[in-house]
Design a protein around this motif. Structure first.
Motif, short mmCIF file in Angstrom:
data_model
loop_
_atom_site.label_atom_id
_atom_site.label_comp_id
_atom_site.label_asym_id
_atom_site.label_seq_id
_atom_site.Cartn_x
_atom_site.Cartn_y
_atom_site.Cartn_z
N ARG A 1 43.21 -1.76 3.27
CA ARG A 1 42.23 -1.86 4.35
C ARG A 1 41.44 -0.56 4.53
O ARG A 1 40.21 -0.59 4.68
N ALA A 2 42.12 0.58 4.50
CA ALA A 2 41.42 1.87 4.66
C ALA A 2 40.44 2.08 3.52
O ALA A 2 39.32 2.56 3.73
N ALA A 3 40.84 1.72 2.31
CA ALA A 3 39.95 1.88 1.15
C ALA A 3 38.69 1.03 1.31
O ALA A 3 37.59 1.48 0.97
N ILE A 4 38.84 -0.16 1.86
CA ILE A 4 37.67 -1.02 2.10
C ILE A 4 36.74 -0.35 3.10
O ILE A 4 35.53 -0.28 2.90
N GLU A 5 37.32 0.20 4.17
CA GLU A 5 36.52 0.89 5.20
C GLU A 5 35.77 2.08 4.61
O GLU A 5 34.67 2.40 5.04
N TRP A 6 36.38 2.73 3.64
CA TRP A 6 35.79 3.91 3.01
C TRP A 6 34.84 3.55 1.87
O TRP A 6 34.26 4.43 1.25
N GLY A 7 34.73 2.28 1.54
CA GLY A 7 33.82 1.87 0.47
C GLY A 7 34.33 2.20 -0.91
O GLY A 7 33.54 2.46 -1.83
N VAL A 8 35.64 2.17 -1.09
CA VAL A 8 36.24 2.48 -2.40
C VAL A 8 35.99 1.31 -3.35
O VAL A 8 36.24 0.16 -3.02
N TYR A 9 35.45 1.63 -4.53
CA TYR A 9 35.19 0.62 -5.56
C TYR A 9 36.44 0.35 -6.39
O TYR A 9 36.65 -0.74 -6.88
N GLY A 10 37.23 1.38 -6.60
CA GLY A 10 38.44 1.28 -7.41
C GLY A 10 39.06 2.65 -7.50
O GLY A 10 38.46 3.64 -7.10
N VAL A 11 40.26 2.72 -8.03
CA VAL A 11 40.92 4.02 -8.13
C VAL A 11 40.79 4.56 -9.55
O VAL A 11 40.74 3.78 -10.49
N PRO A 12 40.72 5.87 -9.69
CA PRO A 12 40.67 6.89 -8.65
C PRO A 12 39.24 7.11 -8.14
O PRO A 12 38.28 6.86 -8.84
N GLU A 13 39.17 7.59 -6.92
CA GLU A 13 37.92 8.06 -6.32
C GLU A 13 38.25 9.29 -5.48
O GLU A 13 39.36 9.40 -4.95
N THR A 14 37.29 10.19 -5.38
CA THR A 14 37.49 11.41 -4.60
C THR A 14 36.31 11.62 -3.67
O THR A 14 35.16 11.53 -4.11
N PHE A 15 36.62 11.89 -2.41
CA PHE A 15 35.60 12.14 -1.39
C PHE A 15 35.65 13.60 -0.98
O PHE A 15 36.72 14.20 -0.91
N VAL A 16 34.48 14.17 -0.66
CA VAL A 16 34.39 15.51 -0.08
C VAL A 16 34.05 15.31 1.40
O VAL A 16 33.02 14.73 1.73
N ILE A 17 34.94 15.79 2.26
CA ILE A 17 34.74 15.71 3.71
C ILE A 17 34.44 17.11 4.22
O ILE A 17 35.21 18.05 3.97
N GLY A 18 33.33 17.26 4.92
CA GLY A 18 32.95 18.57 5.46
C GLY A 18 33.84 18.97 6.61
O GLY A 18 34.60 18.17 7.16
N PRO A 19 33.75 20.23 7.04
CA PRO A 19 34.58 20.73 8.14
C PRO A 19 34.38 19.97 9.45
O PRO A 19 35.24 19.99 10.31
N ASP A 20 33.24 19.27 9.58
CA ASP A 20 32.97 18.51 10.80
C ASP A 20 33.37 17.04 10.67
O ASP A 20 33.11 16.24 11.56
N GLY A 21 34.00 16.67 9.55
CA GLY A 21 34.47 15.30 9.37
C GLY A 21 33.46 14.35 8.73
O GLY A 21 33.73 13.16 8.58
N HIS A 22 32.29 14.86 8.32
CA HIS A 22 31.28 14.04 7.66
C HIS A 22 31.54 13.98 6.15
O HIS A 22 31.96 14.97 5.55
N ILE A 23 31.25 12.84 5.55
CA ILE A 23 31.39 12.69 4.10
C ILE A 23 30.19 13.36 3.43
O ILE A 23 29.04 13.01 3.70
N LEU A 24 30.47 14.33 2.57
CA LEU A 24 29.42 15.08 1.88
C LEU A 24 29.13 14.53 0.49
O LEU A 24 28.01 14.64 0.00
N ASP A 25 30.16 14.00 -0.17
CA ASP A 25 29.99 13.55 -1.55
C ASP A 25 31.11 12.61 -1.93
O ASP A 25 32.12 12.53 -1.22
N LYS A 26 30.92 11.93 -3.05
CA LYS A 26 31.92 10.97 -3.54
C LYS A 26 31.84 10.94 -5.06
O LYS A 26 30.76 10.93 -5.63
N HIS A 27 33.00 10.94 -5.69
CA HIS A 27 33.08 10.84 -7.15
C HIS A 27 33.91 9.61 -7.49
O HIS A 27 35.04 9.46 -7.02
#
Length: 197
Positions: A151-177
């Motif tokens: 469920r959390a992966a769906i909320e985060w828009g995960v397409y499949g594993v592995p994936e890596t997100f960059v979260i800024g110090p303020d909690g905003h998503i900066l990037d995704k690989h």
């Protein structure tokens, strides 16, 4: 045969050829895009937004330095330092391929000094298998949250594993690989985490 009928018959092959030519041109354009684009840079509607609400349970029985490894929630992602969130699973072959890169990231100065946190989201996995995976290959994560249902992966828009997100110090998503990290991708994400650019 009249002149009009004769002209009509001469144009007929061209009328059928035009759709074939248009289809061929479109196939070439889509083919070029399919084989030349960077597949790890999948656009995400979440980039620039606050990371979706997350509150995961810890990976049961996982220990580090004799203490239980905690899970993480949104509050942990906005503590004045950037966070790399890696979505992984023990059954995922590409996760095994990227794991040495994650271990290297954990040993990097920014992570060791606490400037960047590296946490894992264990996706649709059995706890015993996940512990065995980290036990055999090393645990690079300071926190591991379990997303048993996905469920959390769906909320985060995960397409499949592995994936890596960059979260800024303020909690905003900066990037995704998307896909396994290599040294170059890991360095890019770490730089993005440190600079916010």
């Amino acid at each position: 045969m009249s002149e009009t009928e004769s002209a009509s018959r001469r144009r007929s092959p061209l009328v059928f050829l035009v759709p074939v030519l248009i289809f061929g041109a479109l196939a070439i354009v889509f083919g070029i895009g399919l084989f030349t684009g960077d597949k790890s840079r999948v656009p995400s509607a979440l980039i620039g937004r606050v990371a979706p609400a997350i509150s995961l349970a810890p990976l049961e029985g996982l220990q580090r330095d004799g203490k239980p490894v905690p899970a993480f929630a949104n509050a942990d992602l906005a503590r004045g330092r950037a966070t790399l969130v890696n979505v992984w699973a023990s059954w995922c072959a590409p996760c095994r391929v990227e794991h040495p890169v994650l271990v290297g990231l954990a040993e990097s100065e920014p992570v060791k000094q606490g400037k960047v946190a590296l946490v894992g989201m264990n996706y649709k996995d059995e706890a015993e298998n996940a512990r065995r995976f980290l036990g055999a290959l090393g645990n690079p994560f300071s926190a591991v949250g379990v997303d048993r249902s996905g469920r959390a992966a769906i909320e985060w828009g995960v397409y499949g594993v592995p994936e890596t997100f960059v979260i800024g110090p303020d909690g905003h998503i900066l990037d995704k690989h998307v896909g396994p990290l290599d040294q170059q991708a890991a360095a890019r994400l770490l730089q993005r985490a440190l600079t916010g650019r």
